[in-house]
Motif scaffolding. Structure first.
Motif, short mmCIF file in Angstrom:
data_model
loop_
_atom_site.label_atom_id
_atom_site.label_comp_id
_atom_site.label_asym_id
_atom_site.label_seq_id
_atom_site.Cartn_x
_atom_site.Cartn_y
_atom_site.Cartn_z
N ALA A 164 0.81 -1.22 0.00
CA ALA A 164 0.00 0.00 0.00
C ALA A 164 0.84 1.27 0.00
O ALA A 164 0.40 2.31 -0.48
N TYR A 165 2.06 1.20 0.54
CA TYR A 165 2.93 2.39 0.54
C TYR A 165 3.52 2.66 -0.84
O TYR A 165 4.08 3.74 -1.06
N GLN A 166 3.42 1.70 -1.74
CA GLN A 166 3.91 1.92 -3.10
C GLN A 166 2.78 2.31 -4.06
O GLN A 166 3.00 2.48 -5.25
N MET A 167 1.57 2.45 -3.52
CA MET A 167 0.43 2.91 -4.32
C MET A 167 0.26 4.42 -4.15
O MET A 167 0.25 4.93 -3.03
N ARG A 168 0.12 5.15 -5.25
CA ARG A 168 -0.15 6.58 -5.17
C ARG A 168 -1.57 6.80 -4.68
O ARG A 168 -2.48 6.01 -4.95
N SER A 169 -1.79 7.91 -4.00
CA SER A 169 -3.11 8.18 -3.43
C SER A 169 -4.16 8.40 -4.52
O SER A 169 -5.34 8.09 -4.33
N ASP A 170 -3.76 8.92 -5.69
CA ASP A 170 -4.75 9.09 -6.75
C ASP A 170 -5.24 7.74 -7.27
O ASP A 170 -6.40 7.61 -7.69
N MET A 171 -4.38 6.72 -7.22
CA MET A 171 -4.82 5.39 -7.62
C MET A 171 -5.81 4.82 -6.62
O MET A 171 -6.78 4.15 -6.99
N PRO A 206 -4.23 18.87 0.58
CA PRO A 206 -4.78 17.76 1.36
C PRO A 206 -4.97 16.48 0.56
O PRO A 206 -5.04 15.40 1.13
N TYR A 207 -5.05 16.59 -0.78
CA TYR A 207 -5.20 15.40 -1.61
C TYR A 207 -4.07 15.34 -2.63
O TYR A 207 -4.30 15.21 -3.83
N ASP A 208 -2.84 15.44 -2.15
CA ASP A 208 -1.68 15.37 -3.02
C ASP A 208 -1.65 14.01 -3.71
O ASP A 208 -1.46 12.98 -3.05
N PRO A 209 -1.85 13.94 -5.03
CA PRO A 209 -1.93 12.64 -5.70
C PRO A 209 -0.61 11.89 -5.73
O PRO A 209 -0.59 10.69 -6.02
N THR A 210 0.51 12.57 -5.44
CA THR A 210 1.80 11.90 -5.50
C THR A 210 2.18 11.25 -4.18
O THR A 210 3.16 10.50 -4.12
N LEU A 211 1.43 11.52 -3.12
CA LEU A 211 1.72 10.86 -1.84
C LEU A 211 1.28 9.41 -1.91
O LEU A 211 0.43 9.02 -2.72
N ASN A 212 1.85 8.59 -1.02
CA ASN A 212 1.41 7.20 -1.01
C ASN A 212 0.02 7.09 -0.40
O ASN A 212 -0.44 7.97 0.33
N ALA A 213 -0.65 6.01 -0.72
CA ALA A 213 -2.05 5.84 -0.33
C ALA A 213 -2.24 5.85 1.17
O ALA A 213 -3.22 6.41 1.68
N VAL A 214 -1.31 5.25 1.92
CA VAL A 214 -1.47 5.15 3.37
C VAL A 214 -1.37 6.52 4.03
O VAL A 214 -2.13 6.84 4.94
N SER A 215 -0.44 7.34 3.58
CA SER A 215 -0.28 8.67 4.18
C SER A 215 -1.55 9.50 4.04
O SER A 215 -2.00 10.15 4.99
#
Length: 465
Positions: A164-171, A206-215
């Motif tokens: 999950a830490y390797q998934m981008r938040s936009d995904m 608050p919705y930075d798409p480049t952050l990882n999904a968990v963060s």
């Protein structure tokens, strides 16, 4: 589910990657008991009514995939359908093989142009299709995040997100409507999601798409339970403390085996020389720093590449034998059980050429790859080209803590680091200079501190070339 609201000798391993240890010395029981305790707590939280999500942090080799398989089997056994989301096809295929067993109907959702491995097609109870409609009878359906993003008008009670830490938040946002509750499992010390474009325009949002999904998930759901797997079954007792203190200061872990359980020995004696001295150091201590003379070089450092190739070739020619809880009688370390890790792809090409010259008989069998591609892999021995070796500056890319963590945590027995002298001085000349940005949490440890910590540890195992 809306992520803005939700969520050795005598030893034995059972199953694929299982962490069950029996008939070992007393020092092994606490590790196995601690690991089982945390896994049981995760399963209990998943069963709790109203729980929308559970997060599990995992150090390298902690049995993350084993937990994913255990959770999916438990859900299927309870009659709850679920999906498993991973980041690459290799990860999905591996999980499919691990989960395949009588009584569980599995579906492997693929892209239309994906060549499914023949071994996967032969598994009983596994359906493979690029159409979700053809997998309706499966209790567990596995696919990549990119493939799940193409599925519409379907949802499941549960999703298990691997890596999950390797998934981008936009995904995550693209697939969040596919499930109601989620188990998010990953390694926070590994490399963050990679982007080839400039990302500063989103920094601090608050919705930075480049952050990882968990963060992003935690930022909007601070009440989600967080568990940390406490044992690494990959790293030996010589490595776990150094990796834990350098890269996981807030989630310390221990090795699953005690001192002396894993041994690396040679059937042929070494000669007088830096290469053999480095190998002897690695066998005795689990670590070695093969230090070349200080010099500023281009990143395709010919001498460093040749040194890495020479170490790999010499280790094979001396007949290295690894003894551990899996192989109490010892097993030769073949070229397929070692890897050479680098930072850039052109460095990998150069090392392959050097290895072909030094040992043409094994060159094709030794994996030479970048840290990004080595994530999740495991070998008996690794040789690592330090990201800062020979550099004039310490850029954010080369100081990335996750990159060094991946390179230094792939081994079961020994890790040999090849580097030019002067890295400590380079770090002193380039202290952390990242600007403070509103809404952005500071990373700790940052790359500068992680490099300093690991370098301090390696200084006690240095061999000058």
């Amino acid at each position: 589910m809306d992520p803005r609201r939700a969520a050795c000798p005598g030893g034995r391993r059972t199953g694929a990657g299982a962490a069950t240890v029996t008939e070992t010395g007393p020092s092994q029981y606490p590790a196995a008991a601690d690991a089982e305790r945390v896994s049981a707590e995760v399963m209990a939280d998943m069963a709790a009514p109203g729980q929308r999500g559970v997060i599990v942090d995992s150090p390298p080799g902690a049995g993350k995939s084993t937990l994913v398989v255990r959770a999916a089997a438990a859900l299927a056994g309870a009659g709850q359908r679920c999906i498993i989301v991973a980041q690459t096809n290799n990860q999905v295929d591996d999980l499919t093989v691990r989960l395949a067993r009588p009584g569980i109907a599995l579906g492997r959702l693929t892209a239309s142009d994906y060549n499914v491995p023949p071994a996967l097609l032969s598994l009983p109870g596994v359906q493979v299709s690029d159409k979700i409609d053809r997998l309706g009878g499966a209790a567990v359906i596995l696919g990549t995040a990119a493939k799940w993003a193409t599925v519409t008008d379907r949802s499941w009670p549960w999703a298990i997100i691997d890596e999950a830490y390797q998934m981008r938040s936009d995904m995550l946002l693209l697939i969040a409507d596919k499930f109601e509750r989620g188990l998010f499992v990953g390694d926070p010390g590994q490399l963050d999601p990679f982007s080839i474009i400039e990302t500063q325009r989103w920094t601090g949002l608050p919705y930075d798409p480049t952050l990882n999904a968990v963060s992003v998930l935690q930022a909007h759901n601070p009440d989600l339970p967080l568990h940390r797997l406490p044992v690494s079954w990959r790293l030996p007792a010589s490595a776990a403390p150094a990796i834990s203190s350098s890269f996981y200061p807030f989630s310390a872990f221990q090795a699953g085996t005690g001192p002396g359980v894993r041994r690396l020995e040679f059937t042929a004696s070494g000669m007088r020389g830096a290469v053999d001295a480095t190998l002897d150091m690695a066998a005795a201590a689990g670590w070695a720093l093969h230090e070349l003379p200080a010099r500023h070089t281009v990143r395709t450092d010919v001498e460093a590449a040749a040194a890495a190739a020479a170490l790999a070739a010499r280790l094979i020619s001396r007949g290295a034998v690894a003894t551990c809880e899996r192989e109490p009688g010892g097993r030769p370390v073949g070229p397929d059980r070692m890897a050479i890790g680098v930072t850039h792809r052109d460095q990998a090409d150069q090392v392959r050429q050097a290895l072909a010259r030094a040992a043409p008989g094994i060159a094709a069998q030794v994996r030479v790859d970048t840290a990004n591609r080595l994530q999740g892999a495991e070998y008996d021995v690794t040789v690592v080209l330090h990201p800062l070796s020979g550099r004039r500056d310490a850029t954010e890319f080369h100081l990335e803590a996750g990159r060094l963590c991946v390179l230094a945590s792939r081994h079961r027995h020994a890790c040999i680091v090849v580097a030019r002298a002067g890295i400590a001085e380079l770090l002193d000349a380039y202290p952390p200079s990242e600007p403070v940005r509103p809404g952005v949490r500071a990373k700790f440890p940052d790359g500068w501190e992680a490099n300093q910590s690991l370098l301090t540890h390696l200084s006690g195992h240095k061999v000058r070339a």
